[in-house]
Scaffold this motif. Structure first.
Motif, PDB file in Angstrom:
ATOM      1  N   ALA A   1     -33.018  -6.840  56.582  1.00 53.70           N
ATOM      2  CA  ALA A   1     -33.593  -5.905  55.688  1.00 53.70           C
ATOM      3  C   ALA A   1     -32.754  -6.080  54.166  1.00 53.70           C
ATOM      4  CB  ALA A   1     -33.271  -4.402  56.157  1.00 53.70           C
ATOM      5  N   LEU A   2     -31.473  -6.581  54.129  1.00 49.28           N
ATOM      6  CA  LEU A   2     -30.904  -7.014  53.055  1.00 49.28           C
ATOM      7  C   LEU A   2     -31.525  -8.043  52.455  1.00 49.28           C
ATOM      8  CD1 LEU A   2     -27.245  -6.259  54.115  1.00 49.28           C
ATOM      9  CD2 LEU A   2     -28.338  -4.877  52.686  1.00 49.28           C
ATOM     10  N   ALA A   3     -31.680  -9.047  53.052  1.00 51.83           N
ATOM     11  CA  ALA A   3     -32.411 -10.338  52.646  1.00 51.83           C
ATOM     12  C   ALA A   3     -33.725  -9.992  52.238  1.00 51.83           C
ATOM     13  CB  ALA A   3     -32.393 -11.491  53.463  1.00 51.83           C
ATOM     14  N   ILE A   4     -34.552  -9.265  52.926  1.00 52.81           N
ATOM     15  CA  ILE A   4     -35.924  -9.030  52.507  1.00 52.81           C
ATOM     16  C   ILE A   4     -35.924  -8.164  51.116  1.00 52.81           C
ATOM     17  CG2 ILE A   4     -37.957  -7.509  53.060  1.00 52.81           C
ATOM     18  CD1 ILE A   4     -37.300  -8.542  56.150  1.00 52.81           C
ATOM     19  N   SER A   5     -35.018  -7.083  50.792  1.00 55.53           N
ATOM     20  CA  SER A   5     -35.097  -6.377  49.646  1.00 55.53           C
ATOM     21  C   SER A   5     -34.666  -7.151  48.554  1.00 55.53           C
ATOM     22  CB  SER A   5     -33.662  -5.334  50.087  1.00 55.53           C
ATOM     23  OG  SER A   5     -33.684  -4.783  48.989  1.00 55.53           O
ATOM     24  N   GLU A   6     -33.707  -8.316  49.029  1.00 56.96           N
ATOM     25  CA  GLU A   6     -33.411  -8.964  47.580  1.00 56.96           C
ATOM     26  C   GLU A   6     -34.551  -9.976  47.400  1.00 56.96           C
ATOM     27  OE1 GLU A   6     -30.678 -10.336  44.543  1.00 56.96           O
ATOM     28  OE2 GLU A   6     -30.627  -8.471  46.311  1.00 56.96           O
ATOM     29  N   MET A   7     -35.335 -10.525  48.516  1.00 53.80           N
ATOM     30  CA  MET A   7     -36.489 -11.364  47.902  1.00 53.80           C
ATOM     31  C   MET A   7     -37.395 -10.545  47.466  1.00 53.80           C
ATOM     32  SD  MET A   7     -36.752 -13.860  51.380  1.00 53.80           S
ATOM     33  CE  MET A   7     -36.722 -12.542  52.538  1.00 53.80           C
ATOM     34  N   GLU A   8     -37.745  -9.372  47.587  1.00 54.11           N
ATOM     35  CA  GLU A   8     -38.817  -8.565  47.099  1.00 54.11           C
ATOM     36  C   GLU A   8     -38.274  -8.196  45.631  1.00 54.11           C
ATOM     37  OE1 GLU A   8     -38.997  -5.214  49.722  1.00 54.11           O
ATOM     38  OE2 GLU A   8     -40.625  -6.343  50.914  1.00 54.11           O
ATOM     39  N   LYS A   9     -36.942  -7.987  45.165  1.00 54.44           N
ATOM     40  CA  LYS A   9     -36.521  -7.966  43.955  1.00 54.44           C
ATOM     41  C   LYS A   9     -36.770  -9.144  43.239  1.00 54.44           C
ATOM     42  CE  LYS A   9     -32.537  -4.892  45.162  1.00 54.44           C
ATOM     43  NZ  LYS A   9     -31.104  -5.019  45.093  1.00 54.44           N
ATOM     44  N   LEU A  10     -36.538 -10.418  43.682  1.00 56.51           N
ATOM     45  CA  LEU A  10     -36.843 -11.616  42.934  1.00 56.51           C
ATOM     46  C   LEU A  10     -38.530 -11.797  42.845  1.00 56.51           C
ATOM     47  CD1 LEU A  10     -34.420 -13.818  44.791  1.00 56.51           C
ATOM     48  CD2 LEU A  10     -33.957 -13.038  42.491  1.00 56.51           C
ATOM     49  N   GLU A  11     -39.241 -11.286  43.610  1.00 54.18           N
ATOM     50  CA  GLU A  11     -40.742 -11.470  43.465  1.00 54.18           C
ATOM     51  C   GLU A  11     -41.116 -10.401  42.482  1.00 54.18           C
ATOM     52  OE1 GLU A  11     -42.351 -10.586  47.432  1.00 54.18           O
ATOM     53  OE2 GLU A  11     -42.018 -12.622  48.301  1.00 54.18           O
ATOM     54  N   ASN A  12     -40.810  -9.250  42.518  1.00 51.06           N
ATOM     55  CA  ASN A  12     -40.988  -8.182  41.428  1.00 51.06           C
ATOM     56  C   ASN A  12     -39.810  -7.634  40.725  1.00 51.06           C
ATOM     57  OD1 ASN A  12     -43.584  -8.033  42.673  1.00 51.06           O
ATOM     58  ND2 ASN A  12     -42.449  -6.982  44.510  1.00 51.06           N
ATOM     59  N   PRO A  13     -39.404  -8.732  39.641  1.00 49.68           N
ATOM     60  CA  PRO A  13     -38.403  -8.140  38.619  1.00 49.68           C
ATOM     61  C   PRO A  13     -38.800  -7.085  37.800  1.00 49.68           C
ATOM     62  CG  PRO A  13     -39.165 -10.518  38.118  1.00 49.68           C
ATOM     63  CD  PRO A  13     -39.976  -9.936  39.286  1.00 49.68           C
ATOM     64  N   SER A  14     -37.753  -6.193  37.855  1.00 52.80           N
ATOM     65  CA  SER A  14     -38.349  -4.837  36.894  1.00 52.80           C
ATOM     66  C   SER A  14     -38.055  -5.034  35.316  1.00 52.80           C
ATOM     67  CB  SER A  14     -37.431  -3.633  37.207  1.00 52.80           C
ATOM     68  OG  SER A  14     -37.557  -3.499  38.627  1.00 52.80           O
TER      69      SER A  14
END
Length: 114
Positions: A101-114
């Motif tokens: 879940a940590l890796a998935i969360s990090e990858m999602e942050k990279l895909e959708n930077p705020s």
């Protein structure tokens, strides 16, 4: 054993040196250990089976050897020891899956930077 050179054999001399270098800590650890493993709500056999499982997760060869022998001496069967090891393996693997879940969360942050 082939790989015994990686881990020195426990000896009386090593135990005495460890105690001499930190006598108060050593005595506290011995008392703690005796307290934890004595018969209580959980029988000693179960406590040793738990220790076998944890030793495999922490990967301590000394603990694996000593707690396996103690579990057998306290009445565990070889099948019970192996089953405890499989429980440990599942828990260790489960931790890796859960932490994905940590890796998935990090990858999602990279895909959708705020």
């Amino acid at each position: 054993m082939e790989h015994d050179h990686f881990f020195p054999q426990p000896t009386r001399e090593i135990a005495e040196k460890r105690a001499a270098l930190a006598p108060e800590a050593m005595e506290a650890w011995r008392n703690f250990s005796r307290t934890v493993y004595k018969e209580g709500t959980l029988p000693e056999k179960y406590k040793q089976l738990i220790a076998v499982a944890v030793a495999h997760v922490t990967q301590c060869p000394y603990c694996i050897r000593s707690h396996t022998a103690l579990a057998i001496r306290r009445g565990a069967t070889q099948q019970e020891v192996m089953e405890a090891i499989w429980v440990a393996a599942e828990m260790r693997a489960g931790g890796a899956v859960a932490h994905s879940a940590l890796a998935i969360s990090e990858m999602e942050k990279l895909e959708n930077p705020s």
